[in-house]
Design an enzyme around this catalytic site. Structure first.
Site, short mmCIF file in Angstrom:
data_model
loop_
_atom_site.label_atom_id
_atom_site.label_comp_id
_atom_site.label_asym_id
_atom_site.label_seq_id
_atom_site.Cartn_x
_atom_site.Cartn_y
_atom_site.Cartn_z
CE LYS A 78 -3.53 1.44 2.86
NZ LYS A 78 -4.92 2.08 3.77
CB SER A 158 -8.24 3.95 3.00
OG SER A 158 -7.04 3.54 3.49
CB SER A 182 -8.55 1.27 6.19
OG SER A 182 -9.17 2.19 5.58
N1 GLN Z 1 -13.22 4.69 6.08
C1 GLN Z 1 -12.49 5.79 7.59
C2 GLN Z 1 -12.57 6.83 7.22
O1 GLN Z 1 -12.47 7.57 5.89
C3 GLN Z 1 -11.51 4.79 8.07
C4 GLN Z 1 -10.62 4.66 7.03
C5 GLN Z 1 -8.82 3.69 7.61
O2 GLN Z 1 -9.00 3.02 7.89
N2 GLN Z 1 -7.33 4.02 6.87
O3 GLN Z 1 -11.72 7.56 7.99
#
Ligand code: GLN
Length: 494
Positions: A78, A158, A182
């Protein structure tokens, strides 16, 4: 020869050890698959010379019987993980020119174990999002489609590049970061396994920071066993991260297949939210039944503060993000847009460098931390966070070993479907996952079946701190009972 990209990590490792193929061949097969899959936009950077060189080194070590745990296995990273000499952008315009001089601890651990880096994977900008649509490189398209329908779907976020790449056979395993879901949510959307370990299990050093008290790294793979193998290599103490815990890394692979007889599994009644689709509820019941049939005891539990988790998360996470992102000022990192004076340079740089979702988070975060509102929002959210953690502590102190929930309230949605609407719609996707980060607990998502229109659905198991082994044992039971789901039609190759 069979398609090498279809092998699990464990099978590929066996094949390499037996000399059935080399890492250069295996890596080459993945590089070919990546070339044919550009339509998915899963990778933001391919570095073909690097993996082939790493694979050649790996083959030498294998020949000398010096192979590590992940020797010769091709992995995707990632783009939140700093990789020495390889651009690391967090999928933001502000970091488009950033080339780290150092390697994150987690990726360094993977390379030490013999892993081969295929390239950098797409994600939501600074990992803020649930659909991979906020990336400065554009959205990732899921390899999955609804039955008889070609609408492009999101791979979750994400870590959408990671989930799409693993599901579409563009890497054998991948890294992710999970601040509010995420890893687990994209794993659920793409029919693969993803685990967010306990806060402090993996080092955060060298990972681009989003919300430091919530961020954790973890692996994605196509089987429970493969994620166990990867986590074992990623985890471990690192003095460079003061929140990284100094305790030995257990043999997670051993836990896969261990008996779950007598394990007490909690079903939290507050997760039965209004308007939850029947098929999600049915899946949840099947999960409980499979665990029960394997000898676990199912009990009802209550996590009364669940309803406050999402609002509290969307105060704490932006607050920390606004502080972490203050460093992108055009002076030390990446992009700089000049102005008449230094203040105008900051403004121009940050306006050009950050996308709309990141700007929204910075504004919310700055607001909730400002003098007049700090107590009303930030301090309150922190108190709620303690209550959420207290709910879990109470359940675990009554002998519950793990908690079973759906990973997401719905299967994957279409690209653009939730981006146009109110941002809160997108935030609601995290309803079952954010509590786990707020409490610092480990959580795994395992594929458990398909929706009525043929899309993967996941179940989440939440464990006690540092008891990832229990999660692997339980997830294996679900995986065995549900059967693997995989993308059959490789439409993007046509
Ligand atoms: N969807 C959540 C956010 O937008 C979690 C994102 C994540 O875990 N990096 O904050």
């Amino acid at each position: 020869m069979t398609d090498l990209t279809k092998l699990s990590l464990t099978a590929a490792r066996e094949g390499l050890a037996q000399g059935e193929f080399t890492s250069v061949e295996l890596t080459g097969a993945y590089l070919d698959a990546m070339e044919q899959a550009r339509a998915l936009n899963a990778y933001v950077l391919e570095t073909p010379e690097k993996p082939l060189a790493m694979a050649a080194e790996s083959d030498k070590r294998m020949a000398a019987v010096e192979g590590g745990l992940l020797e010769g296995l091709p992995l995707g990273i990632k783009d939140m993980f700093c990789t020495e000499g390889v651009p690391t952008t967090a999928c933001s315009n502000i970091l488009k020119t950033f080339v780290p001089q150092y390697e994150s601890t987690v990726t360094a651990n993977l390379w030490k174990a013999g892993g081969v880096m295929l390239g950098k994977l797409n994600n939501d900008e600074f990992a803020m999002g649930s659909s991979n649509e906020t990336s400065a490189f554009g959205p990732v398209i899921s390899p999955w489609r609804r039955d008889g329908d070609t609408t492009p779907l999101v791979p979750g976020g994400s870590s959408g590049g990671s989930s799409a790449a693993v599901a579409a056979y563009l890497c054998a395993g991948a890294t992710g970061t999970d601040t509010g879901g995420s890893i687990r949510q994209p794993a659920a959307f793409t029919g693969i396994v993803g685990i967010k370990p306990t806060y402090g299990r993996c080092s955060r050093w060298g990972i681009v920071a989003f919300a430091s008290s919530l961020d954790q790294a973890g692996p994605f793979a196509r089987t429970v066993n493969d994620t166990a193998l990867l986590l074992g290599a990623m985890a471990g103490y690192d003095p460079k991260d003061s929140t990284c815990v100094n305790r030995p890394v257990p043999d997670y692979v051993q836990a896969v297949g261990a008996s779950i007889k007598g394990k007490k599994i909690g079903i939290p009644r507050e997760y039965r939210v209004d308007g939850m689709a029947d098929e999600i509820d049915a899946l949840w019941k099947s999960g409980a039944k499979w665990l029960e049939e394997a000898g676990a005891e199912i009990v009802d539990v209550s996590l009364p503060h669940t309803k406050y988790a999402l609002p509290a998360y969307y105060i704490v996470a932006p607050a920390e993000a606004s502080s972490n992102l203050a460093r992108y000022d055009g002076v030390r990192y990446g992009v700089r847009v000049p102005g008449r004076d230094v203040v105008e340079m900051y403004e121009n740089t940050r306006a050009a460098g950050f996308g709309p979702e990141v700007r929204r988070r910075i504004m919310i975060g700055t607001y909730v931390l400002s003098a007049g509102y700090y107590d009303a929002y930030y301090v309150r959210a922190q108190k709620v966070r303690s209550l959420i953690k207290g709910d879990f502590d109470a359940v675990f102190s009554h002998g519950v070993d793990a908690i079973l929930t759906p990973t997401t309230p719905s299967p994957a949605f279409g690209i653009g479907e939730k981006m146009k609407a109110d941002p809160v719609e997108m935030y609601l996707n995290d309803i079952f996952t954010v509590t786990v980060n707020m409490a610092g607990l480990p959580g795994i998502s395992v594929p458990a079946g398909l929706s009525a229109d043929g899309l993967p659905l996941g179940l989440q198991l939440i464990g006690r701190p540092f008891e990832e082994e229990t999660l692997f044992s339980l997830a294996e039971v679900v995986e065995e009972a549900a059967g693997r789901v995989s993308v059959e039609d490789l439409w993007w190759r046509k």
